[in-house]
Design a protein around this motif. Sequence first.
Motif, short mmCIF file in Angstrom:
data_model
loop_
_atom_site.label_atom_id
_atom_site.label_comp_id
_atom_site.label_asym_id
_atom_site.label_seq_id
_atom_site.Cartn_x
_atom_site.Cartn_y
_atom_site.Cartn_z
N GLY A 145 0.81 -1.22 0.00
CA GLY A 145 0.00 0.00 0.00
C GLY A 145 0.84 1.26 0.00
N ALA A 146 0.25 2.34 0.47
CA ALA A 146 0.87 3.67 0.39
C ALA A 146 2.20 3.72 1.13
CB ALA A 146 -0.08 4.72 0.96
N ASP A 147 3.12 4.47 0.57
CA ASP A 147 4.43 4.68 1.19
C ASP A 147 4.32 5.81 2.20
OD1 ASP A 147 7.06 5.25 1.84
OD2 ASP A 147 7.82 5.00 -0.19
N PHE A 148 4.15 5.45 3.48
CA PHE A 148 4.01 6.46 4.53
C PHE A 148 5.26 7.32 4.65
CE2 PHE A 148 0.49 4.55 7.47
CZ PHE A 148 -0.43 4.76 6.45
N ASN A 149 6.42 6.74 4.38
CA ASN A 149 7.65 7.53 4.47
C ASN A 149 7.67 8.65 3.44
OD1 ASN A 149 9.49 6.25 6.56
ND2 ASN A 149 8.98 4.46 5.34
N GLU A 150 7.18 8.35 2.23
CA GLU A 150 7.14 9.38 1.20
C GLU A 150 6.09 10.43 1.52
OE1 GLU A 150 5.78 9.15 -3.26
OE2 GLU A 150 7.94 8.81 -3.14
N ILE A 151 4.94 9.98 2.05
CA ILE A 151 3.91 10.93 2.46
C ILE A 151 4.46 11.87 3.53
CG2 ILE A 151 1.69 11.15 3.66
CD1 ILE A 151 0.85 8.52 2.29
N HIS A 152 5.16 11.30 4.50
CA HIS A 152 5.78 12.07 5.58
C HIS A 152 6.74 13.10 5.00
CE1 HIS A 152 8.64 12.96 8.80
NE2 HIS A 152 7.79 12.46 9.69
N ALA A 153 7.60 12.66 4.08
CA ALA A 153 8.61 13.56 3.51
C ALA A 153 7.97 14.68 2.71
CB ALA A 153 9.57 12.76 2.64
N ASN A 154 6.97 14.35 1.91
CA ASN A 154 6.33 15.37 1.07
C ASN A 154 5.59 16.41 1.89
OD1 ASN A 154 7.20 14.44 -1.45
ND2 ASN A 154 5.53 12.98 -1.62
N ILE A 155 4.84 15.93 2.90
CA ILE A 155 4.10 16.88 3.73
C ILE A 155 5.07 17.75 4.53
CG2 ILE A 155 2.50 17.07 5.68
CD1 ILE A 155 1.10 14.59 4.64
N SER A 156 6.17 17.16 4.99
CA SER A 156 7.16 17.93 5.74
C SER A 156 7.75 19.05 4.89
CB SER A 156 8.28 17.01 6.23
OG SER A 156 7.79 16.05 7.14
N LYS A 157 7.81 18.82 3.57
CA LYS A 157 8.33 19.83 2.65
C LYS A 157 7.25 20.76 2.14
CE LYS A 157 11.93 16.68 0.95
NZ LYS A 157 12.40 15.89 -0.22
N GLY A 158 6.01 20.54 2.59
CA GLY A 158 4.91 21.38 2.15
C GLY A 158 4.38 21.03 0.78
#
Length: 254
Positions: free
Chosen positions: A62-75
């Motif tokens: 399923g979804a890559d939570f690490n990538e979601i975390h990184a993208n949201i952290s970068k706005g």
Amino acid sequence: MNYKTIIPEYKNNVCYIQINRPEANNSINDILIEECTRVLDLCDENIKIVVIKGLEDVFCLGADFNEIHANISKGNYSNQSPEPLYNLWLKLATGPYITIAYVRGKANAGGVGFVAACDMVIADETAQFGLSELLFGLFPACVLPFLIRKIGFQKAHYMTLMTKPISVSQAHSLGLVDVYDKRSESLLQKHLLRLKCISKTAIIKYKRYVNSLNDILTKSKSLAVEANEEIFSDRDNINGIFRYVDEGKFPWEN
């Protein structure tokens, strides 16, 4: 062409697409969606059969939570639209080829989406299937139209609410898996031998007809995409994802 997340292989009229992100448990990210879509586009004209497979111990988690975390952290949250993934599954379900999900090991969340979108599901006896989203305050908005079409409303409803992985035998009894065996590679090859006898023209006409009998996937798209965007923009859900990535703790753990 060089691919970062998949390994495509062409043999005669068959295209194998192996999801290949062992460092991320074969989770789904934007590049994976783009690369799978690109390969499927190349299959439109001449390929009869597309086989989606993962690694021996994990199909897709399923979804890559690490990538979601990184993208949201970068706005960069605004770039995380679920529509390309829904379109990818729609292409697997309705495209001019027979699609097979060959499942070994774990298929979870969006991994079940790949499975449910395919015309056939062939599995190893090690396969297991789960929808864990509600544990994080999420729900499988984009998966459900495909899963409901595959196994029916109540069975999909039960899988979603329970959040517990089911065995391959249970998945077979639900209708999610068509056939399974401990010699799954041999089982896959036997199916391919038979399916190769069907002409490309016949496949195109049949897929067009059978998908016109039930257009739940097209009708549900806007609702599914909207619901997915809403749950992934919820601050509590995002905090739960961040906590899981940063601390390894599930939302219900103290």
